[in-house]
Design a protein around this motif. Structure first.
Motif, PDB file in Angstrom:
ATOM      1  N   ARG A 169      10.074  -4.657   2.531  1.00  0.00           N
ATOM      2  CA  ARG A 169       9.570  -5.459   1.431  1.00  0.00           C
ATOM      3  C   ARG A 169      10.750  -5.995   0.632  1.00  0.00           C
ATOM      4  NH1 ARG A 169       5.918  -1.142   1.837  1.00  0.00           N
ATOM      5  NH2 ARG A 169       3.743  -1.783   2.042  1.00  0.00           N
ATOM      6  N   GLN A 187      -0.086   0.496  -9.210  1.00  0.00           N
ATOM      7  CA  GLN A 187       1.059   1.080  -8.522  1.00  0.00           C
ATOM      8  C   GLN A 187       1.994  -0.019  -8.044  1.00  0.00           C
ATOM      9  OE1 GLN A 187      -0.321   3.607  -5.365  1.00  0.00           O
ATOM     10  NE2 GLN A 187      -1.009   5.211  -6.745  1.00  0.00           N
ATOM     11  N   LYS A 188       3.284   0.220  -8.236  1.00  0.00           N
ATOM     12  CA  LYS A 188       4.303  -0.720  -7.794  1.00  0.00           C
ATOM     13  C   LYS A 188       5.010  -0.162  -6.575  1.00  0.00           C
ATOM     14  CE  LYS A 188       5.260  -2.769 -12.313  1.00  0.00           C
ATOM     15  NZ  LYS A 188       6.323  -3.083 -13.315  1.00  0.00           N
ATOM     16  N   THR A 189       5.275  -1.011  -5.623  1.00  0.00           N
ATOM     17  CA  THR A 189       6.015  -0.631  -4.428  1.00  0.00           C
ATOM     18  C   THR A 189       7.475  -0.995  -4.624  1.00  0.00           C
ATOM     19  OG1 THR A 189       4.064  -1.101  -3.089  1.00  0.00           O
ATOM     20  CG2 THR A 189       6.156  -0.872  -1.938  1.00  0.00           C
ATOM     21  N   ASP A 233       3.842  -8.475   2.468  1.00  0.00           N
ATOM     22  CA  ASP A 233       3.418  -7.135   2.085  1.00  0.00           C
ATOM     23  C   ASP A 233       3.314  -7.075   0.564  1.00  0.00           C
ATOM     24  OD1 ASP A 233       3.333  -6.134   4.657  1.00  0.00           O
ATOM     25  OD2 ASP A 233       5.473  -5.679   4.656  1.00  0.00           O
ATOM     26  N   PRO A 234       2.242  -6.506   0.033  1.00  0.00           N
ATOM     27  CA  PRO A 234       2.065  -6.480  -1.432  1.00  0.00           C
ATOM     28  C   PRO A 234       3.073  -5.547  -2.100  1.00  0.00           C
ATOM     29  CG  PRO A 234       0.381  -5.152  -0.368  1.00  0.00           C
ATOM     30  CD  PRO A 234       1.130  -5.851   0.740  1.00  0.00           C
ATOM     31  N   THR A 245      -0.117  -2.817  -6.131  1.00  0.00           N
ATOM     32  CA  THR A 245      -1.346  -2.296  -5.534  1.00  0.00           C
ATOM     33  C   THR A 245      -2.225  -1.688  -6.614  1.00  0.00           C
ATOM     34  OG1 THR A 245      -0.083  -1.740  -3.553  1.00  0.00           O
ATOM     35  CG2 THR A 245      -2.292  -0.815  -3.725  1.00  0.00           C
ATOM     36  N   VAL A 246      -3.524  -1.944  -6.527  1.00  0.00           N
ATOM     37  CA  VAL A 246      -4.495  -1.360  -7.449  1.00  0.00           C
ATOM     38  C   VAL A 246      -5.280  -0.288  -6.705  1.00  0.00           C
ATOM     39  CG1 VAL A 246      -6.486  -1.787  -8.929  1.00  0.00           C
ATOM     40  CG2 VAL A 246      -4.667  -3.490  -8.762  1.00  0.00           C
ATOM     41  N   VAL A 247      -5.280   0.917  -7.262  1.00  0.00           N
ATOM     42  CA  VAL A 247      -5.957   2.059  -6.646  1.00  0.00           C
ATOM     43  C   VAL A 247      -7.133   2.460  -7.521  1.00  0.00           C
ATOM     44  CG1 VAL A 247      -5.692   4.433  -5.838  1.00  0.00           C
ATOM     45  CG2 VAL A 247      -3.777   2.837  -5.645  1.00  0.00           C
ATOM     46  N   SER A 251      -0.604  -9.024 -14.398  1.00  0.00           N
ATOM     47  CA  SER A 251      -1.319  -8.195 -13.420  1.00  0.00           C
ATOM     48  C   SER A 251      -1.596  -6.807 -13.985  1.00  0.00           C
ATOM     49  CB  SER A 251      -0.500  -8.083 -12.133  1.00  0.00           C
ATOM     50  OG  SER A 251      -0.264  -9.345 -11.566  1.00  0.00           O
TER      51      SER A 251
END
Length: 202
Positions: free
Chosen positions: A141, A84-86, A65-66, A69-71, A167
């Protein structure tokens, strides 16, 4: 101020802003290159310390699972990339509602000979519901460093940090290049307008 002078002033401002953003792109690309170098260098040091087989693709899980994330916000020229970081959850984290247990005590018979039977289960869920719920839950995660062991060297941690910074910089550079494209398009429109005004004046 005439319309021609106004357009010429806008062209000058546009051109100055274009070169300013272009300078920022070069600076961020230099930082990105340095972070990538540091990341690969620390990764090679970690592989030397732990062993090539200990830090390799064979340690990767089948499903991932990432964590980053790029929105994309907006449309076309107004679009913008956001990073965005999870959050990473520890394997020790549990949901209180799922771990609360309740004890159901059956009543004794009137004769008092039957023993008391206790059943322990998850509060609010039957055993079948609990199984269905656990099977439908997605895996938590975890920090990718855990894939390579519990006690990993600092070089591997620094490598992860460098690649994370890289990143983030990649998203920043993408936004700056989008801005450059919009400025270039605006310059072409202003230049065409100026040429029309000059032709009308002549």
């Amino acid at each position: 101020m005439t319309q021609l002078e106004d357009v010429s002033e806008k062209l000058d401002k546009n051109l100055l802003e274009f070169f300013d953003v272009l300078g920022q792109v070069y600076q961020e690309q230099a930082k990105l290159e340095q972070y990538m170098k540091d990341g690969y260098l620390n990764l090679s040091r970690a592989r030397y310390t732990m062993g090539v087989k200990s830090v390799s693709a064979t340690q990767l899980p089948d499903e991932m699972d990432p964590l980053l994330t790029v929105v994309v916000n907006g449309e076309k020229e107004d679009s913008e990339f956001q990073f965005q970081k999870t959050s990473i959850k520890s394997s020790k984290d549990t949901v209180k509602d799922d771990t609360v247990r309740k004890r159901n005590v059956k009543e004794q018979h009137s004769d008092g000979d039957s023993p008391v039977v206790e059943t322990i289960g998850t509060a609010g869920d039957s055993s079948d519901d609990a199984k269905d719920k656990s099977s439908s839950e997605k895996p938590r995660r975890v920090d990718p460093l855990k894939w390579f062991g519990v006690l990993v060297p600092q070089t591997l941690r620094r490598s992860q940090s460098s690649f994370q910074e890289a990143s983030s910089l990649a998203v920043t550079i993408a936004n700056l290049k989008l801005k450059l494209g919009n400025l270039q398009k605006e310059y072409q429109e202003l230049y065409a307008e100026k040429q029309n005004l000059l032709s009308d004046k002549s």
